[in-house]
Scaffold this active site. Sequence first.
Site, PDB file in Angstrom:
ATOM      1  N   ASP A 107       0.856  -1.191   0.000  1.00  0.00           N
ATOM      2  CA  ASP A 107       0.000   0.000   0.000  1.00  0.00           C
ATOM      3  C   ASP A 107       0.889   1.238   0.000  1.00  0.00           C
ATOM      4  O   ASP A 107       2.092   1.164   0.288  1.00  0.00           O
ATOM      5  CB  ASP A 107      -0.957   0.003   1.189  1.00  0.00           C
ATOM      6  N   HIS A 135       6.921   9.064   0.951  1.00  0.00           N
ATOM      7  CA  HIS A 135       5.793   9.868   1.462  1.00  0.00           C
ATOM      8  C   HIS A 135       5.748  11.263   0.865  1.00  0.00           C
ATOM      9  O   HIS A 135       4.821  12.021   1.138  1.00  0.00           O
ATOM     10  CB  HIS A 135       5.822   9.998   2.999  1.00  0.00           C
ATOM     11  N   GLU A 187      -0.026  -0.897   5.895  1.00  0.00           N
ATOM     12  CA  GLU A 187       1.085  -0.354   6.668  1.00  0.00           C
ATOM     13  C   GLU A 187       0.986   1.160   6.822  1.00  0.00           C
ATOM     14  O   GLU A 187       1.296   1.707   7.887  1.00  0.00           O
ATOM     15  CB  GLU A 187       2.408  -0.722   5.987  1.00  0.00           C
TER      16      GLU A 187
END
Length: 494
Positions: free
Chosen positions: A110, A453, A175
């Site tokens: 994910d 991220h 996660e």
Amino acid sequence: MAGMSFSSLSALETEIFHYIEAHQSDFIEDLKEWVAVESDSVQPHLRKEVMRMMSLAAARLAVLGATVNSVSLGSQQLLNGQHLPQPPVILGELGKDPKNLTICFYGHVDVQPARREDGWKTNPYTLTEINGNLYGRGATDNKGPVLAWINAVETYRALKIAMPVNFKFVIEGMEEVGSLGLEELLEEKQGFFSDVDYIVISDNLWLSKKKPALIYGTRGNACFSVEVEGGDKDLHSGTFGGIIHEPLTDLIALLDSLVDPTGQIQIPGIYDAVAPLTDEEKKLYESTEYDIEEHKNNSGVKKLLYNTKEEILLHLWHYPSLSIHGIEGAFHEPGIKTVIPAKVIGKFSIRQVPYMELSDVKQQVVNHLENVFAKRNSPNKLKVSMPLGAKPWVTDVNDPLYKAARRAIRTVFGEDPDFIRDGSTIPIARIFQTITQKRVIMFPIGAADDGEHSQNEKISRRNYIEGTKVFAAFFLEISKLRGQSNETSNPGTK
């Protein structure tokens, strides 16, 4: 590629590495297919894409010849009451040769949210190569490393080379939202790990752009909420300003008492349990490759609290830190609103290190804030809570598992890795070690500038392909460890 001379390799290593180089375009196509799946576990409307990604991962393992069990985790209840199906956790198994050691690989497929308009220079869900970098959401966190591991296993299979170790896989799809349900599943499935010797996690990054690293410790994270409540409604500052104890004033004083301008936490007793710095660890810090100016430039700040590499790494890894994150309930929109909020909530966290206990940290924080608040003689109500707490993790760099990884890195990259800690919190390492009682290694292949991220996340072609080689070499090195104990290392030895 740089760092490796085929002339210094064994015939087996040469064959394996030649295959990986010859098939790198195929491996990149696989990554392109995975990156194209918008498996964002944060946004509810994309849950079907996460489920699709889990199916792709399960199918990829099945092609290797693995036995694949997709274990259901039921549903997740959102804050609005909506129920969403949770993606299953994949438990895969390949090889049961009793003469071989068994290594278990953990990864997740994910990803964090990503939109082109957030500042991406490419479509985040179209893997795009620019100057040797493969841009796309999930490229380094964590689809690239998961595929590199699978590619390494596939290489042995394609060349019809006997597998030097047995493999197990734990791959999840939640996660990025806290691995919901995973810890309970691992407790329930302890039998799956009964014959596992080592657990490998590749869900982090090097400290450098070019020099490989192995991670032997992470900080924990204790998240706090401090609430100050006055009356039962917001008030006008013209009518009540100057004649009441304002909750926001109390809160600002409380937050200001937590940390001083040098970064030192002001909570009594907070440093008592921090492990002394050993000479061995100090030498690791001194030898670690770290560019202060680059780190400063990446952050956009003009000055760091410390001036030397050793001081910075010491305060990122060895000592706890305290950060203030925000205030809920206070007016924050553009313009002026002369209101005195009735209730405000401050949010801060402490990144704790071995051997700080969460229960002790919580009590120290509560005692400190209550003492500061009492001195203000405020009639307002104070409430302190710790809604989230994750423990730190540390292991022994002299463990044979780390020595095997170092030899594999030297074989592929031509140099020894840095041994580093991660200043952030990766609870999965501690969870695996605690539940399975097996040795855990954090073995990254992503570079420091991969931007996990962030916008323009990438993995370089070099890291993806050389990472595949280093995992393949690691399998051979692990096979040499037969007969050595598989009990967890003493975490007090660094």
